[in-house]
Design an enzyme around this catalytic site. Structure first.
Site, PDB file in Angstrom:
ATOM      1  N   SER A 137       5.958  -1.906  -1.824  1.00 54.87           N
ATOM      2  CA  SER A 137       5.954  -2.911  -2.902  1.00 54.87           C
ATOM      3  C   SER A 137       4.984  -2.544  -4.020  1.00 54.87           C
ATOM      4  O   SER A 137       3.966  -3.196  -4.208  1.00 54.87           O
ATOM      5  CB  SER A 137       5.689  -4.329  -2.373  1.00 54.87           C
ATOM      6  OG  SER A 137       4.792  -4.391  -1.300  1.00 54.87           O
ATOM      7  N   GLY A 143       0.840  -1.201   0.000  1.00 56.50           N
ATOM      8  CA  GLY A 143       0.000   0.000   0.000  1.00 56.50           C
ATOM      9  C   GLY A 143       0.869   1.242   0.000  1.00 56.50           C
ATOM     10  O   GLY A 143       2.088   1.167   0.207  1.00 56.50           O
ATOM     11  N   SER A 153       2.589   4.900   0.927  1.00 55.89           N
ATOM     12  CA  SER A 153       3.180   5.473   2.126  1.00 55.89           C
ATOM     13  C   SER A 153       2.069   6.204   2.888  1.00 55.89           C
ATOM     14  O   SER A 153       1.308   6.958   2.289  1.00 55.89           O
ATOM     15  CB  SER A 153       4.298   6.456   1.730  1.00 55.89           C
ATOM     16  OG  SER A 153       4.886   7.032   2.870  1.00 55.89           O
TER      17      SER A 153
END
Ligand code: ADX
Length: 182
Positions: free
Chosen positions: A86, A12, A14
């Site tokens: 990711s 997800g 930042s």
């Protein structure tokens, strides 16, 4: 309940809440007698991947190393929790392919809310052009299409989100909060 290792792969933006939720999970899992290890992007990037930046190649290498360590841990009975952005589908798919027990947890928080919270002050800088290649602003985030668990973190308190994750993990065959006897 048998000792069972698994990798819980958070992904997800930042500021979506990955670290917050992961830390609550670590505490609850430890209380239930589980062996847990947290691989948090910010932390990992100060040691295991301190040599890497934020180009696609470097992010892919970051994810590859995190996946490798989680694989070693989870195949030995540890609950390995990863909390890195990711952003690329392919890197996440490679991690999934490499790890036997792998659950992808997409922390789905709209960028407007992440940017408004701006816990680390990075969105303001990124929008001012001071941080190039910032995920969601000037760098891509490929929304997961095959995550086992999706949590809209802005619609729940952190504890509620964690409750939802554990419920869904049980349904997936990972009743991780049941006391370990073996
Ligand atoms: S990942 O893309 O390789 O998975 P990772 O989760 O390890 O990223 O690191 C992201 C953290 O690094 C963010 O939470 C933020 O604190 C910091 N950061 C610094 N520069 C960037 C950038 N250009 N894009 C995203 N995050 C950044």
């Amino acid at each position: 309940v048998q000792k069972q290792g698994v990798t819980l792969w958070f992904t997800g933006l930042s500021g979506a809440g990955k670290s917050t939720l992961a830390n609550i999970m670590v505490e609850r899992l430890r209380s239930a007698g589980r062996q847990v290890e947290l691989l948090d992007g910010d932390e990992v990037r100060t040691n295991l991947t301190a040599d890497l930046g934020f180009s696609k190649e470097d992010r892919d290498e970051n994810i590859k190393r995190i996946a490798y360590v989680s694989k070693l841990l989870s195949r030995n009975g540890v609950v390995a929790i990863t909390a890195a952005i990711s952003p690329y589908h392919e890197a996440r798919a490679k991690a999934r392919a490499e790890i036997d027990d792998f659950v992808e947890i997409f922390i789905d928080c709209p960028i407007e809310i992440c940017a408004q919270r701006d816990v680390k002050g990075l969105y303001a800088k990124a929008m001012a052009g001071e941080i190039p290649h910032f995920t969601g602003v000037s760098d891509p985030y490929e929304v997961p299409e095959d995550a086992e668990i999706v949590i809209p973190s802005h619609k729940h308190s952190p504890d509620e989100s964690v409750d939802l994750i554990f419920e869904q993990l049980s349904r997936l065959g990972y009743p991780l909060l049941e006391m370990v006897t073996a």
